[in-house]
Write a protein that holds these residues in place. Sequence first.
Motif, PDB file in Angstrom:
ATOM      1  N   CYS A 154      36.449  44.703  29.623  1.00 13.25           N
ATOM      2  CA  CYS A 154      36.218  44.882  31.053  1.00 13.25           C
ATOM      3  C   CYS A 154      36.897  46.186  31.458  1.00 13.25           C
ATOM      4  CB  CYS A 154      36.830  43.712  31.821  1.00 13.25           C
ATOM      5  SG  CYS A 154      36.795  43.953  33.609  1.00 13.25           S
ATOM      6  N   GLY A 186      37.951  46.809  34.278  1.00 14.86           N
ATOM      7  CA  GLY A 186      38.957  46.473  35.291  1.00 14.86           C
ATOM      8  C   GLY A 186      40.356  46.468  34.692  1.00 14.86           C
ATOM      9  N   CYS A 231      43.046  44.648  36.279  1.00 10.92           N
ATOM     10  CA  CYS A 231      43.815  43.713  37.096  1.00 10.92           C
ATOM     11  C   CYS A 231      45.109  43.390  36.347  1.00 10.92           C
ATOM     12  CB  CYS A 231      43.009  42.451  37.367  1.00 10.92           C
ATOM     13  SG  CYS A 231      41.430  42.796  38.165  1.00 10.92           S
ATOM     14  N   PHE A 244      47.230  41.059  36.419  1.00  9.48           N
ATOM     15  CA  PHE A 244      47.555  39.685  36.029  1.00  9.48           C
ATOM     16  C   PHE A 244      46.678  39.235  34.859  1.00  9.48           C
ATOM     17  CE2 PHE A 244      44.232  39.758  39.191  1.00  9.48           C
ATOM     18  CZ  PHE A 244      43.251  39.007  38.578  1.00  9.48           C
ATOM     19  N   CYS A 245      45.679  40.048  34.497  1.00  7.74           N
ATOM     20  CA  CYS A 245      44.587  39.562  33.647  1.00  7.74           C
ATOM     21  C   CYS A 245      44.858  39.821  32.166  1.00  7.74           C
ATOM     22  CB  CYS A 245      43.277  40.220  34.071  1.00  7.74           C
ATOM     23  SG  CYS A 245      41.890  39.741  33.036  1.00  7.74           S
ATOM     24  N   THR A 268      41.466  41.180  29.970  1.00  4.78           N
ATOM     25  CA  THR A 268      41.115  42.605  29.888  1.00  4.78           C
ATOM     26  C   THR A 268      41.960  43.333  28.849  1.00  4.78           C
ATOM     27  OG1 THR A 268      40.613  44.580  31.176  1.00  4.78           O
ATOM     28  CG2 THR A 268      42.602  43.422  31.798  1.00  4.78           C
ATOM     29  N   LYS A 326      42.900  44.946  41.444  1.00  2.00           N
ATOM     30  CA  LYS A 326      41.518  44.465  41.536  1.00  2.00           C
ATOM     31  C   LYS A 326      40.689  45.407  42.392  1.00  2.00           C
ATOM     32  CE  LYS A 326      38.797  40.584  41.130  1.00  2.00           C
ATOM     33  NZ  LYS A 326      38.731  39.439  40.286  1.00  2.00           N
TER      34      LYS A 326
END
Length: 600
Positions: A278, A280, A282, A284-285, A288, A392
């Motif tokens: 991804c 992205g 983010c 917290f993710c 990814t 995000k």
Amino acid sequence: MLNQSIKDIVVGRILSQVQTPGQYIGGEWNSRPKDHSTVRGKLCLAFPDTYGIGMSNYGLQVLYDAMNSRDDWACERVFTPMEDMERLLREHDAPLYSLETFTPLADFDLLGFTLQYDLCYSNVLTMLDLARIPLDATKRTAEHPLVIGGGPGTANPEPMAKFFDLFVLGDGEEALPQVCEAWLAAKSRGGDSSGDRESMLAEVAARLPFVYVPRFYRPNKDESGRTVGIDPLRDDIPTEIQPAIVADFESTPIPTRPIVPNVECVQDRVAVEIMRGCPGRCRFCQSTTLKRPLRFRKVETIVQAAREAYSATGYNEISLLSLSTSDYPDLEELLTQLQAEFRPKGVSISVPSLRVNEQWRTVADLLNTDRRAGLTLAPEVALDDMRKQIGKRITNDDLYEGCRNAFENGFSRVKLYFMCGLPGEREADLDGIIDMAEHIWRMGRKIRGKPPTVVANVSNFVPKPQTPYQFNAMRRREYFAAARENLYQRKRLRGVQLKCHDIDSSLLEGVICRGDRDVADAIERAWRAGARFDAWSDKLQPELWWQAIEDSGIDVEQLLHTDHPADARLPWDHMQIHQGRRYLQREQERSVEQLGEMEQ
Ligand code: SF4
């Protein structure tokens, strides 16, 4: 080919007494039992949850297909038996067996677990125990299967290090066959004692840079007892484990003959992975960071795979998998081609992870999404400045515009996903959750002329390993309880449903995912005390877990509720991500800066 004696016990004496017996007998359409006398190696893929959940896991189908496409390997499956089946297997003194040939798990060369979720770890112990494989990996002999783990759990394998011979970091479809071959080669030279197993493992560990063999590494502890790194005990193995990465994603085979389950599963449909990774960031993710780099498949490859999988299964839904489908560059073209082919056949196309952006508006018409199922959005937080800080890439305007568009197109239900307890969270962020949900509800009522359904799901933020927030403390129980109370008090509209995630299960997830090797003792104690299917809210017994954690002497305050500087050493630092640890540190430092600016 078949182990008839086990099949006789299971079919003749057990199945009539269990719920959903269809999950224990195999023989599904597209399953591939092979004659073991015709293959060189035997692998059993183990999923530590029920059949209904495991059969919906795309990764399992990918690995099953990758290994069975080799004529000289047999690849079979096993799932965690429910409590009634576990009890009956024990009562009848029958070992846990594979679905394809009823072969006891201990007779395989390798047993490969997918570690999807921390609260499934007690199920791994149930399966090893029922398979009569020693739980402690160092107690196994050369005769036992090699017990390997892969999947998101390898972000921090330390809590499960005691129970596994090795972990495979990164993409599995090319790495797993290499591990299988390396193990067979080592086995052909090894003997039958535990000492031989040690040298066989050393051979594999030295050969493959994405393999982590815990017994060859020693945790380094500081004076407070905190694990601050893992050191290799041999000089022929890597200090840091590098993720396996499929470089040519386009050419990697797609499972086009997926197994059609015997019983109803969480996902009953054809799935095609259209991209991996991804763009992205983010903070917290974990997905990814674990799935990078970003790779795409071509439109024609995806359409061909969907065509083949549809003919091989007869499903009436095709799902396009990825972490962020909106970032697939040719989405409109892909959907146009798929609709041209499948709409006349009555087959629907679903896209589970679409972001609300310009593209959503263009492709909405191309999706025959079930409007009753509604629109699912993940704002994560309710205020733009906080959303920018968590990394995000959407704004409230995007979200409201997406909802407006959905209501105008006949949607009547919107599901929103938020997180509570993120670093720097303010009272206004929590209030904003309710305000946003109610704003969307009012908008829906105005556009539709009647009330929509708006559901706000609020989860408790867990700072996961291998994310920029890994250095942050998790909030305490009291914080989440007070936040939940505030949310319920602020909610004014009956039409908005608020669903808050269970606090115990989030805290336990935090302890397990951030733990070091000492947490293995707590997992084993909890399992021996009866912990089973802990990911299921109706089965989790939190008191039993907290007692096990206390009896293991784990300092929850230090493990879970303590902030660390961005240069701190953490128990999982030896497992590398594609971007490197520097990336996590840099992003954490930026987050601290941004939070400081927000306070001014
Ligand atoms: S968009 Fe989704 S998958 Fe991508 S980084 Fe953000 S949360 Fe993770």
